[in-house]
Design a protein around this motif. Structure first.
Motif, short mmCIF file in Angstrom:
data_model
loop_
_atom_site.label_atom_id
_atom_site.label_comp_id
_atom_site.label_asym_id
_atom_site.label_seq_id
_atom_site.Cartn_x
_atom_site.Cartn_y
_atom_site.Cartn_z
N GLU A 294 0.83 -1.21 0.00
CA GLU A 294 0.00 0.00 0.00
C GLU A 294 0.86 1.26 0.00
OE1 GLU A 294 -3.57 0.30 -0.14
OE2 GLU A 294 -3.00 -1.65 -0.97
N HIS A 295 1.99 1.20 0.69
CA HIS A 295 2.92 2.34 0.67
C HIS A 295 3.39 2.62 -0.76
CE1 HIS A 295 6.26 4.99 1.69
NE2 HIS A 295 7.04 4.20 0.96
N ARG A 298 0.61 4.20 -2.72
CA ARG A 298 0.47 5.63 -2.38
C ARG A 298 1.58 6.45 -3.04
NH1 ARG A 298 -0.62 3.40 2.75
NH2 ARG A 298 1.46 3.94 3.52
N GLU A 301 0.82 6.89 -6.66
CA GLU A 301 -0.27 7.86 -6.82
C GLU A 301 0.23 9.29 -6.64
OE1 GLU A 301 -4.22 8.93 -7.62
OE2 GLU A 301 -3.29 6.94 -7.70
N THR A 302 1.05 9.51 -5.62
CA THR A 302 1.56 10.86 -5.38
C THR A 302 2.54 11.28 -6.47
OG1 THR A 302 3.27 9.93 -3.90
CG2 THR A 302 1.27 10.76 -2.88
N ILE A 387 -6.95 9.40 -3.27
CA ILE A 387 -6.17 9.00 -2.10
C ILE A 387 -7.09 8.71 -0.92
CG2 ILE A 387 -5.72 11.22 -0.97
CD1 ILE A 387 -3.06 8.56 -1.71
N ILE A 391 -7.09 5.29 1.09
CA ILE A 391 -6.86 5.23 2.54
C ILE A 391 -8.02 4.55 3.25
CG2 ILE A 391 -6.55 6.61 4.62
CD1 ILE A 391 -4.14 6.48 2.71
N TYR A 394 -7.57 0.96 2.79
CA TYR A 394 -6.40 0.56 3.57
C TYR A 394 -6.76 0.40 5.04
CZ TYR A 394 -2.00 1.43 6.12
OH TYR A 394 -0.95 1.38 6.99
N VAL A 481 -1.39 11.85 4.93
CA VAL A 481 -2.24 12.41 3.88
C VAL A 481 -2.56 13.87 4.18
CG1 VAL A 481 -4.54 12.34 2.86
CG2 VAL A 481 -3.27 10.23 3.18
#
Length: 527
Positions: A294-295, A298, A301-302, A387, A391, A394, A481
Protein backbone atom coordinates in the motif's frame (compact mmCIF):
# COMPACT_ATOMS: atom_id res chain seq x y z
CA UNK A 1 59.28 21.74 13.48
CA UNK A 2 57.73 24.77 11.77
CA UNK A 3 60.23 27.35 10.54
CA UNK A 4 60.82 30.60 12.45
CA UNK A 5 58.87 33.63 11.26
CA UNK A 6 59.86 37.25 11.41
CA UNK A 7 58.76 39.49 14.27
CA UNK A 8 56.28 41.51 12.23
CA UNK A 9 52.96 42.15 13.95
CA UNK A 10 50.61 39.13 13.42
CA UNK A 11 47.74 39.87 11.02
CA UNK A 12 44.29 38.64 10.07
CA UNK A 13 42.97 38.56 6.53
CA UNK A 14 41.45 42.04 6.30
CA UNK A 15 39.37 43.72 3.61
CA UNK A 16 42.25 46.00 2.63
CA UNK A 17 44.64 43.06 2.42
CA UNK A 18 42.27 41.19 0.10
CA UNK A 19 41.71 44.18 -2.18
CA UNK A 20 45.44 44.83 -2.39
CA UNK A 21 46.14 41.15 -3.08
CA UNK A 22 43.58 40.93 -5.86
CA UNK A 23 44.66 44.18 -7.50
CA UNK A 24 48.38 43.35 -7.29
CA UNK A 25 47.76 39.95 -8.89
CA UNK A 26 45.37 41.32 -11.52
CA UNK A 27 46.06 42.73 -15.00
CA UNK A 28 48.73 45.40 -15.44
CA UNK A 29 48.91 48.57 -17.51
CA UNK A 30 45.73 50.08 -18.99
CA UNK A 31 43.70 46.93 -18.25
CA UNK A 32 44.82 47.11 -14.63
CA UNK A 33 43.81 50.78 -14.29
CA UNK A 34 40.39 50.03 -15.78
CA UNK A 35 39.91 47.08 -13.45
CA UNK A 36 40.92 49.23 -10.47
CA UNK A 37 38.41 51.91 -11.42
CA UNK A 38 35.64 49.35 -11.74
CA UNK A 39 36.37 47.96 -8.27
CA UNK A 40 37.05 44.45 -6.99
CA UNK A 41 34.40 41.77 -7.36
CA UNK A 42 35.65 38.97 -5.10
CA UNK A 43 33.22 36.44 -6.56
CA UNK A 44 35.00 36.66 -9.94
CA UNK A 45 38.46 35.87 -8.58
CA UNK A 46 39.77 32.39 -9.44
CA UNK A 47 43.24 32.50 -7.88
CA UNK A 48 44.50 34.28 -4.77
CA UNK A 49 47.96 34.55 -3.19
CA UNK A 50 48.19 35.46 0.49
CA UNK A 51 51.67 34.08 1.22
CA UNK A 52 54.36 35.76 3.36
CA UNK A 53 51.92 38.16 5.06
CA UNK A 54 52.34 37.07 8.70
CA UNK A 55 48.68 36.01 8.77
CA UNK A 56 47.63 34.58 12.12
CA UNK A 57 43.97 33.86 11.40
CA UNK A 58 42.10 33.13 8.15
CA UNK A 59 39.15 35.51 7.81
CA UNK A 60 36.98 37.37 5.27
CA UNK A 61 37.66 34.99 2.37
CA UNK A 62 34.08 33.65 2.28
CA UNK A 63 33.19 36.01 -0.60
CA UNK A 64 35.62 34.27 -2.98
CA UNK A 65 32.97 31.69 -3.86
CA UNK A 66 34.51 30.85 -7.25
CA UNK A 67 38.09 30.62 -6.04
CA UNK A 68 39.90 27.52 -7.32
CA UNK A 69 43.44 28.22 -6.07
CA UNK A 70 44.37 29.67 -2.67
CA UNK A 71 47.93 30.21 -1.48
CA UNK A 72 48.31 30.78 2.28
CA UNK A 73 51.80 29.41 2.76
CA UNK A 74 54.58 31.01 4.85
CA UNK A 75 52.36 32.65 7.45
CA UNK A 76 51.77 31.93 11.16
CA UNK A 77 48.30 30.37 10.83
CA UNK A 78 47.50 28.16 13.82
CA UNK A 79 44.06 26.87 12.85
CA UNK A 80 42.39 25.91 9.57
CA UNK A 81 39.12 27.89 9.55
CA UNK A 82 37.03 30.29 7.48
CA UNK A 83 37.23 28.22 4.28
CA UNK A 84 33.73 26.68 4.35
CA UNK A 85 32.33 28.81 1.49
CA UNK A 86 35.22 28.14 -0.88
CA UNK A 87 33.54 25.04 -2.27
CA UNK A 88 35.23 25.38 -5.68
CA UNK A 89 38.78 25.17 -4.37
CA UNK A 90 40.94 22.70 -6.28
CA UNK A 91 44.36 23.75 -4.97
CA UNK A 92 45.13 24.80 -1.38
CA UNK A 93 48.56 25.59 0.04
CA UNK A 94 48.82 25.88 3.84
CA UNK A 95 52.49 24.93 4.05
CA UNK A 96 54.95 26.60 6.42
CA UNK A 97 52.46 27.57 9.12
CA UNK A 98 51.82 26.57 12.74
CA UNK A 99 48.84 24.27 12.18
CA UNK A 100 48.48 21.43 14.70
CA UNK A 101 45.22 19.82 13.57
CA UNK A 102 43.60 18.99 10.23
CA UNK A 103 40.08 20.46 10.34
CA UNK A 104 37.77 22.91 8.58
CA UNK A 105 38.06 21.24 5.17
CA UNK A 106 34.77 19.31 5.07
CA UNK A 107 33.09 21.40 2.36
CA UNK A 108 36.07 21.50 0.00
CA UNK A 109 34.96 18.39 -1.87
CA UNK A 110 36.56 19.47 -5.16
CA UNK A 111 40.02 19.76 -3.64
CA UNK A 112 42.68 17.89 -5.61
CA UNK A 113 45.96 19.31 -4.33
CA UNK A 114 46.48 19.94 -0.61
CA UNK A 115 49.77 21.07 0.92
CA UNK A 116 50.23 20.98 4.70
CA UNK A 117 54.02 20.78 4.46
CA UNK A 118 56.04 22.06 7.43
CA UNK A 119 53.43 22.40 10.14
CA UNK A 120 52.92 20.69 13.52
CA UNK A 121 50.37 18.04 12.60
CA UNK A 122 50.61 14.61 14.22
CA UNK A 123 47.31 12.97 13.21
CA UNK A 124 45.58 12.36 9.87
CA UNK A 125 41.87 13.09 10.42
CA UNK A 126 38.79 15.02 9.25
CA UNK A 127 39.50 14.56 5.54
CA UNK A 128 36.85 11.96 4.69
CA UNK A 129 34.93 14.26 2.30
CA UNK A 130 38.01 15.08 0.19
CA UNK A 131 37.50 12.13 -2.16
CA UNK A 132 39.04 13.95 -5.17
CA UNK A 133 42.51 14.35 -3.66
CA UNK A 134 45.30 13.66 -6.14
CA UNK A 135 48.25 15.21 -4.29
CA UNK A 136 48.84 15.55 -0.54
CA UNK A 137 51.96 17.09 0.96
CA UNK A 138 52.48 16.16 4.62
CA UNK A 139 56.25 16.46 4.91
CA UNK A 140 58.02 18.12 7.86
CA UNK A 141 55.26 17.50 10.38
CA UNK A 142 55.08 15.40 13.57
CA UNK A 143 53.80 12.04 12.27
CA UNK A 144 55.44 9.28 14.33
CA UNK A 145 53.65 6.09 13.26
CA UNK A 146 53.83 4.72 9.72
CA UNK A 147 50.47 3.03 10.31
CA UNK A 148 48.87 6.48 10.38
CA UNK A 149 49.32 6.49 6.59
CA UNK A 150 46.67 3.76 6.33
CA UNK A 151 44.15 6.61 6.67
CA UNK A 152 45.06 7.60 3.11
CA UNK A 153 43.90 4.26 1.66
CA UNK A 154 40.37 5.69 1.39
CA UNK A 155 41.49 8.23 -1.24
CA UNK A 156 41.35 6.15 -4.41
CA UNK A 157 42.44 9.03 -6.68
CA UNK A 158 45.55 9.85 -4.64
CA UNK A 159 48.65 9.63 -6.86
CA UNK A 160 51.28 11.68 -5.05
CA UNK A 161 52.14 11.93 -1.36
CA UNK A 162 54.99 13.76 0.33
CA UNK A 163 55.87 12.52 3.83
CA UNK A 164 59.61 13.15 4.13
CA UNK A 165 60.87 14.98 7.18
CA UNK A 166 58.48 13.33 9.65
CA UNK A 167 59.79 11.32 12.63
CA UNK A 168 58.32 8.14 11.13
CA UNK A 169 60.64 8.53 8.16
CA UNK A 170 63.54 7.54 10.42
CA UNK A 171 62.38 4.03 9.46
CA UNK A 172 64.48 3.22 6.41
CA UNK A 173 61.61 1.20 4.93
CA UNK A 174 59.08 4.03 5.04
CA UNK A 175 58.92 4.30 1.25
CA UNK A 176 58.43 0.55 0.82
CA UNK A 177 55.74 0.60 3.51
CA UNK A 178 53.97 3.51 1.80
CA UNK A 179 54.21 1.89 -1.63
CA UNK A 180 52.77 -1.40 -0.41
CA UNK A 181 49.95 0.08 1.63
CA UNK A 182 48.94 2.81 -0.84
CA UNK A 183 48.92 0.84 -4.13
CA UNK A 184 47.39 3.66 -6.22
CA UNK A 185 50.37 5.97 -5.68
CA UNK A 186 52.68 6.89 -8.55
CA UNK A 187 54.96 9.24 -6.59
CA UNK A 188 56.37 9.36 -3.06
CA UNK A 189 58.16 12.55 -1.99
CA UNK A 190 57.75 13.67 -5.63
CA UNK A 191 59.83 10.77 -6.98
CA UNK A 192 58.31 8.13 -9.24
CA UNK A 193 57.77 4.68 -7.77
CA UNK A 194 59.81 2.27 -9.87
CA UNK A 195 58.67 -1.20 -10.87
CA UNK A 196 61.50 -2.68 -8.84
CA UNK A 197 60.50 -0.69 -5.78
CA UNK A 198 56.85 -1.73 -6.10
CA UNK A 199 57.80 -5.39 -6.47
CA UNK A 200 60.07 -5.22 -3.43
CA UNK A 201 57.36 -3.49 -1.38
CA UNK A 202 54.69 -6.01 -2.33
CA UNK A 203 56.94 -8.93 -1.44
CA UNK A 204 57.93 -7.47 1.91
CA UNK A 205 54.40 -6.55 3.06
CA UNK A 206 52.29 -9.08 1.12
CA UNK A 207 50.86 -10.93 4.14
CA UNK A 208 50.14 -7.76 6.09
CA UNK A 209 48.46 -6.03 3.15
CA UNK A 210 46.36 -9.10 2.31
CA UNK A 211 45.16 -9.24 5.90
CA UNK A 212 44.42 -5.51 5.77
CA UNK A 213 42.44 -5.92 2.54
CA UNK A 214 40.41 -8.73 4.09
CA UNK A 215 39.62 -6.54 7.10
CA UNK A 216 38.62 -3.66 4.85
CA UNK A 217 36.35 -5.91 2.78
CA UNK A 218 34.74 -7.22 5.94
CA UNK A 219 34.23 -3.69 7.23
CA UNK A 220 32.87 -2.60 3.86
CA UNK A 221 30.33 -5.43 3.90
CA UNK A 222 29.30 -4.48 7.42
CA UNK A 223 28.81 -0.87 6.34
CA UNK A 224 26.79 -1.94 3.30
CA UNK A 225 24.63 -4.18 5.48
CA UNK A 226 24.18 -1.37 7.99
CA UNK A 227 23.19 0.99 5.16
CA UNK A 228 20.66 -1.53 3.84
CA UNK A 229 19.23 -1.93 7.35
CA UNK A 230 18.92 1.84 7.74
CA UNK A 231 17.21 2.10 4.36
CA UNK A 232 14.84 -0.70 5.28
CA UNK A 233 14.09 0.88 8.63
CA UNK A 234 13.37 4.18 6.90
CA UNK A 235 11.04 2.43 4.44
CA UNK A 236 9.29 0.49 7.20
CA UNK A 237 8.70 3.66 9.22
CA UNK A 238 7.43 5.49 6.13
CA UNK A 239 5.03 2.60 5.51
CA UNK A 240 4.14 2.45 9.26
CA UNK A 241 5.02 -1.27 9.40
CA UNK A 242 8.04 -1.20 11.72
CA UNK A 243 7.95 -4.13 14.21
CA UNK A 244 5.85 -6.19 11.80
CA UNK A 245 8.54 -7.83 9.66
CA UNK A 246 9.42 -10.53 12.14
CA UNK A 247 8.71 -11.01 15.83
CA UNK A 248 9.00 -7.34 16.82
CA UNK A 249 5.36 -6.84 17.83
CA UNK A 250 5.17 -10.25 19.53
CA UNK A 251 8.34 -9.51 21.50
CA UNK A 252 6.99 -6.12 22.57
CA UNK A 253 3.90 -7.87 23.98
CA UNK A 254 6.10 -9.85 26.39
CA UNK A 255 8.71 -7.18 27.15
CA UNK A 256 6.50 -5.57 29.81
CA UNK A 257 4.76 -8.82 30.78
CA UNK A 258 6.72 -10.42 33.66
CA UNK A 259 3.88 -12.81 34.53
CA UNK A 260 3.63 -14.04 30.94
CA UNK A 261 7.38 -14.65 30.86
CA UNK A 262 7.36 -16.50 34.19
CA UNK A 263 4.55 -18.76 33.04
CA UNK A 264 6.76 -19.93 30.18
CA UNK A 265 8.96 -21.70 32.73
CA UNK A 266 6.29 -24.41 32.64
CA UNK A 267 7.10 -26.66 29.64
CA UNK A 268 3.48 -27.12 28.57
CA UNK A 269 2.86 -23.38 28.59
CA UNK A 270 6.18 -22.76 26.76
CA UNK A 271 4.96 -25.04 23.97
CA UNK A 272 1.65 -23.18 23.93
CA UNK A 273 3.41 -19.81 23.64
CA UNK A 274 5.74 -21.09 20.90
CA UNK A 275 2.74 -22.21 18.86
CA UNK A 276 1.04 -18.86 19.45
CA UNK A 277 4.24 -17.01 18.47
CA UNK A 278 4.48 -18.84 15.15
CA UNK A 279 0.89 -18.04 14.17
CA UNK A 280 1.08 -14.44 15.40
CA UNK A 281 4.36 -13.66 13.60
CA UNK A 282 2.90 -15.08 10.39
CA UNK A 283 -0.12 -12.78 10.72
CA UNK A 284 2.17 -9.80 11.39
CA UNK A 285 4.15 -10.64 8.27
CA UNK A 286 0.96 -10.52 6.21
CA UNK A 287 0.21 -7.07 7.64
CA UNK A 288 3.79 -6.04 6.85
CA UNK A 289 3.55 -7.13 3.21
CA UNK A 290 0.19 -5.41 2.87
CA UNK A 291 1.59 -2.21 4.41
CA UNK A 292 4.58 -2.16 2.05
CA UNK A 293 2.37 -2.82 -0.98
CA UNK A 294 0.00 0.00 0.00
CA UNK A 295 2.92 2.34 0.67
CA UNK A 296 4.18 1.70 -2.86
CA UNK A 297 0.69 2.33 -4.26
CA UNK A 298 0.47 5.63 -2.38
CA UNK A 299 3.92 6.58 -3.67
CA UNK A 300 2.91 5.84 -7.26
CA UNK A 301 -0.27 7.86 -6.82
CA UNK A 302 1.56 10.86 -5.38
CA UNK A 303 4.28 10.67 -8.04
CA UNK A 304 1.66 10.69 -10.81
CA UNK A 305 -0.16 13.54 -9.09
CA UNK A 306 2.98 15.68 -8.76
CA UNK A 307 3.85 14.89 -12.37
CA UNK A 308 0.42 16.12 -13.47
CA UNK A 309 0.90 19.32 -11.49
CA UNK A 310 4.29 19.90 -13.07
CA UNK A 311 2.97 19.22 -16.58
CA UNK A 312 0.17 21.75 -16.05
CA UNK A 313 2.61 24.37 -14.77
CA UNK A 314 5.07 23.70 -17.59
CA UNK A 315 2.38 24.05 -20.25
CA UNK A 316 1.13 27.24 -18.60
CA UNK A 317 4.64 28.70 -18.46
CA UNK A 318 5.10 27.92 -22.15
CA UNK A 319 1.90 29.80 -23.04
CA UNK A 320 2.93 32.76 -20.87
CA UNK A 321 6.39 32.88 -22.41
CA UNK A 322 4.89 32.91 -25.89
CA UNK A 323 2.63 35.82 -24.98
CA UNK A 324 5.50 37.74 -23.40
CA UNK A 325 7.76 37.10 -26.43
CA UNK A 326 5.06 38.38 -28.75
CA UNK A 327 4.67 41.54 -26.71
CA UNK A 328 8.42 42.14 -26.43
CA UNK A 329 8.77 41.70 -30.20
CA UNK A 330 6.06 44.35 -30.68
CA UNK A 331 7.81 46.60 -28.14
CA UNK A 332 11.13 46.19 -29.93
CA UNK A 333 9.46 47.34 -33.13
CA UNK A 334 7.39 50.24 -31.80
CA UNK A 335 9.91 51.93 -29.46
CA UNK A 336 12.31 52.97 -32.27
CA UNK A 337 9.36 54.45 -34.16
CA UNK A 338 8.36 56.45 -31.07
CA UNK A 339 11.91 57.74 -30.75
CA UNK A 340 12.09 58.80 -34.40
CA UNK A 341 8.67 60.34 -34.98
CA UNK A 342 8.30 64.10 -34.81
CA UNK A 343 4.52 63.91 -35.15
CA UNK A 344 2.84 64.40 -31.75
CA UNK A 345 -0.42 62.83 -32.92
CA UNK A 346 1.40 59.78 -34.23
CA UNK A 347 3.31 59.48 -30.96
CA UNK A 348 0.09 59.70 -28.95
CA UNK A 349 -1.45 57.04 -31.17
CA UNK A 350 1.56 54.76 -30.76
CA UNK A 351 1.56 55.24 -26.97
CA UNK A 352 -2.16 54.53 -26.78
CA UNK A 353 -1.70 51.35 -28.82
CA UNK A 354 1.22 50.34 -26.60
CA UNK A 355 -0.79 50.83 -23.44
CA UNK A 356 -3.68 48.90 -24.94
CA UNK A 357 -1.40 45.97 -25.79
CA UNK A 358 0.12 46.21 -22.33
CA UNK A 359 -3.36 46.00 -20.84
CA UNK A 360 -4.15 42.99 -23.02
CA UNK A 361 -0.95 41.16 -22.07
CA UNK A 362 -1.72 41.87 -18.41
CA UNK A 363 -5.23 40.44 -18.80
CA UNK A 364 -3.90 37.50 -20.80
CA UNK A 365 -1.23 36.58 -18.23
CA UNK A 366 -3.67 37.01 -15.36
CA UNK A 367 -6.23 34.90 -17.23
CA UNK A 368 -3.69 32.15 -17.84
CA UNK A 369 -2.84 32.18 -14.14
CA UNK A 370 -6.51 31.92 -13.16
CA UNK A 371 -6.90 29.10 -15.66
CA UNK A 372 -3.93 27.32 -14.11
CA UNK A 373 -5.33 27.84 -10.60
CA UNK A 374 -8.60 26.20 -11.65
CA UNK A 375 -6.73 23.37 -13.38
CA UNK A 376 -4.51 22.72 -10.36
CA UNK A 377 -7.46 22.91 -7.99
CA UNK A 378 -9.35 20.30 -9.99
CA UNK A 379 -6.26 18.06 -10.16
CA UNK A 380 -5.79 18.37 -6.40
CA UNK A 381 -9.44 17.57 -5.73
CA UNK A 382 -9.25 14.50 -7.95
CA UNK A 383 -6.11 13.37 -6.12
CA UNK A 384 -7.81 13.91 -2.77
CA UNK A 385 -10.74 11.74 -3.90
CA UNK A 386 -8.43 9.00 -5.14
CA UNK A 387 -6.17 9.00 -2.10
CA UNK A 388 -9.16 9.18 0.23
CA UNK A 389 -10.67 6.05 -1.35
CA UNK A 390 -7.29 4.35 -1.14
CA UNK A 391 -6.86 5.23 2.54
CA UNK A 392 -10.40 4.15 3.41
CA UNK A 393 -9.81 0.72 1.88
CA UNK A 394 -6.40 0.56 3.57
CA UNK A 395 -7.81 1.35 7.01
CA UNK A 396 -10.57 -1.23 6.65
CA UNK A 397 -8.05 -3.91 5.69
CA UNK A 398 -5.67 -2.95 8.52
CA UNK A 399 -8.51 -3.14 11.04
CA UNK A 400 -9.55 -6.57 9.72
CA UNK A 401 -5.99 -7.91 9.88
CA UNK A 402 -5.40 -6.64 13.39
CA UNK A 403 -8.74 -8.12 14.42
CA UNK A 404 -7.22 -11.47 13.44
CA UNK A 405 -4.23 -10.70 15.67
CA UNK A 406 -6.58 -10.06 18.58
CA UNK A 407 -8.45 -13.25 17.77
CA UNK A 408 -5.19 -15.20 17.93
CA UNK A 409 -4.46 -13.59 21.28
CA UNK A 410 -7.94 -14.42 22.58
CA UNK A 411 -7.62 -18.04 21.46
CA UNK A 412 -4.21 -18.27 23.09
CA UNK A 413 -5.58 -16.75 26.27
CA UNK A 414 -8.35 -19.34 26.45
CA UNK A 415 -5.84 -22.16 26.07
CA UNK A 416 -3.59 -20.51 28.64
CA UNK A 417 -6.45 -20.36 31.15
CA UNK A 418 -7.11 -24.07 30.64
CA UNK A 419 -3.45 -24.99 30.97
CA UNK A 420 -2.95 -22.83 34.06
CA UNK A 421 -6.09 -24.29 35.67
CA UNK A 422 -4.54 -27.72 35.27
CA UNK A 423 -1.29 -26.48 36.85
CA UNK A 424 -3.23 -24.89 39.73
CA UNK A 425 -4.98 -28.18 40.40
CA UNK A 426 -1.62 -29.96 40.56
CA UNK A 427 -0.26 -27.30 42.93
CA UNK A 428 -3.27 -27.60 45.22
CA UNK A 429 -2.85 -31.39 45.37
CA UNK A 430 0.96 -31.15 45.77
CA UNK A 431 1.51 -33.22 42.64
CA UNK A 432 5.15 -34.28 42.11
CA UNK A 433 4.93 -32.77 38.61
CA UNK A 434 5.02 -29.23 40.03
CA UNK A 435 7.73 -29.69 42.63
CA UNK A 436 10.26 -28.08 40.31
CA UNK A 437 8.34 -24.76 40.14
CA UNK A 438 10.31 -21.76 41.40
CA UNK A 439 9.09 -19.73 44.35
CA UNK A 440 8.22 -16.76 42.12
CA UNK A 441 6.20 -18.98 39.81
CA UNK A 442 4.38 -20.60 42.74
CA UNK A 443 3.16 -17.15 43.80
CA UNK A 444 1.05 -17.07 40.63
CA UNK A 445 -0.69 -20.24 41.73
CA UNK A 446 -1.43 -19.39 45.35
CA UNK A 447 -5.11 -19.50 44.50
CA UNK A 448 -7.47 -19.15 41.57
CA UNK A 449 -7.75 -15.36 41.91
CA UNK A 450 -3.96 -14.89 41.81
CA UNK A 451 -3.74 -17.08 38.73
CA UNK A 452 -6.59 -15.32 36.93
CA UNK A 453 -5.19 -11.89 37.77
CA UNK A 454 -1.82 -12.82 36.29
CA UNK A 455 -3.39 -14.24 33.12
CA UNK A 456 -5.72 -11.26 32.78
CA UNK A 457 -2.87 -8.78 33.22
CA UNK A 458 -0.85 -10.59 30.57
CA UNK A 459 -3.79 -10.66 28.17
CA UNK A 460 -4.59 -6.96 28.63
CA UNK A 461 -0.96 -6.03 28.01
CA UNK A 462 -0.92 -8.04 24.77
CA UNK A 463 -4.16 -6.48 23.52
CA UNK A 464 -2.83 -3.01 24.39
CA UNK A 465 0.31 -3.57 22.28
CA UNK A 466 -1.78 -4.82 19.35
CA UNK A 467 -4.17 -1.86 19.59
CA UNK A 468 -1.27 0.59 19.83
CA UNK A 469 0.33 -0.74 16.65
CA UNK A 470 -3.01 -0.68 14.82
CA UNK A 471 -3.56 2.94 15.91
CA UNK A 472 -0.02 3.78 14.76
CA UNK A 473 -0.67 2.48 11.26
CA UNK A 474 -4.05 4.17 10.90
CA UNK A 475 -3.09 7.47 12.53
CA UNK A 476 0.20 7.53 10.67
CA UNK A 477 -1.32 7.22 7.23
CA UNK A 478 -4.07 9.76 8.01
CA UNK A 479 -1.53 12.27 9.33
CA UNK A 480 0.65 11.70 6.26
CA UNK A 481 -2.24 12.41 3.88
CA UNK A 482 -3.28 15.53 5.81
CA UNK A 483 0.30 16.85 5.85
CA UNK A 484 0.86 16.10 2.15
CA UNK A 485 -2.37 17.76 1.05
CA UNK A 486 -1.61 20.70 3.34
CA UNK A 487 1.81 21.20 1.75
CA UNK A 488 0.37 20.95 -1.76
CA UNK A 489 -2.31 23.54 -1.00
CA UNK A 490 0.17 25.84 0.66
CA UNK A 491 2.76 25.58 -2.12
CA UNK A 492 0.50 25.32 -5.16
CA UNK A 493 -2.55 27.34 -4.16
CA UNK A 494 -0.92 30.04 -2.05
CA UNK A 495 2.83 30.53 -2.49
CA UNK A 496 3.01 29.77 -6.20
CA UNK A 497 -0.05 31.83 -7.04
CA UNK A 498 1.10 34.76 -4.92
CA UNK A 499 4.54 34.68 -6.50
CA UNK A 500 3.10 34.47 -9.99
CA UNK A 501 0.76 37.44 -9.48
CA UNK A 502 3.66 39.49 -8.12
CA UNK A 503 5.72 38.45 -11.13
CA UNK A 504 3.00 39.56 -13.56
CA UNK A 505 2.54 42.89 -11.76
CA UNK A 506 6.27 43.49 -11.75
CA UNK A 507 6.48 42.76 -15.48
CA UNK A 508 3.63 45.16 -16.28
CA UNK A 509 5.00 47.87 -14.00
CA UNK A 510 8.42 47.53 -15.62
CA UNK A 511 6.98 47.84 -19.13
CA UNK A 512 5.01 50.92 -18.07
CA UNK A 513 8.13 52.41 -16.53
CA UNK A 514 10.05 51.74 -19.74
CA UNK A 515 7.50 53.76 -21.67
CA UNK A 516 7.53 56.58 -19.09
CA UNK A 517 11.32 56.80 -19.25
CA UNK A 518 11.20 56.78 -23.03
CA UNK A 519 8.63 59.54 -23.01
CA UNK A 520 10.58 61.68 -20.56
CA UNK A 521 13.82 61.35 -22.47
CA UNK A 522 12.76 61.33 -26.07
CA UNK A 523 9.25 62.62 -26.57
CA UNK A 524 9.09 65.91 -28.54
CA UNK A 525 7.97 68.97 -26.61
CA UNK A 526 4.87 70.77 -27.89
CA UNK A 527 5.83 74.40 -28.54
Amino acid sequence: MSRLHDTTEPAVVSEDMLVFAVESQGPKGMAGRIAKEEGVNFSHVKSLRLDYRNILRIDNVWRFTNLTKLQLDNNIIAKIEGLDMLVNLVWLDLSFNNIEKIEGLDTLVKLEDLSLFNNRISLLENMETLTNLHIVSLGNNDFNDLNSLLYLRQFKKLKTVCISGNPMCMNEDYKLFTTAHLPNLDYIDYRAITTEMRTQANEKYRDIVEELIAEELSESRKQEEALIRRQQETLHKAAFVDLLDGSGLFDSMYESDPDGNRLQEIPEIKELVDSFREQFVEQCHQIFEFGIKEHNRRQEETDQFLECLEEAKTENRHLCVQQVKTFLTYKKTVFPIMLQTQDVDELDSLMEAYNEKLSKISSCLTGLELQLVDQLEETIKEFERNISDMITAYVEQVQAMFAQCRELENMHNEKLVEQCAAVLDKVIHNSPEVEALTEDLRLLFVDKDSMNNAISSSHENHIHEIDTKEDCMITGVNDWVAAFIGRVHEEEEVKRNRHRIMEINHFIDYQTEELDNLELEEAPVDQ
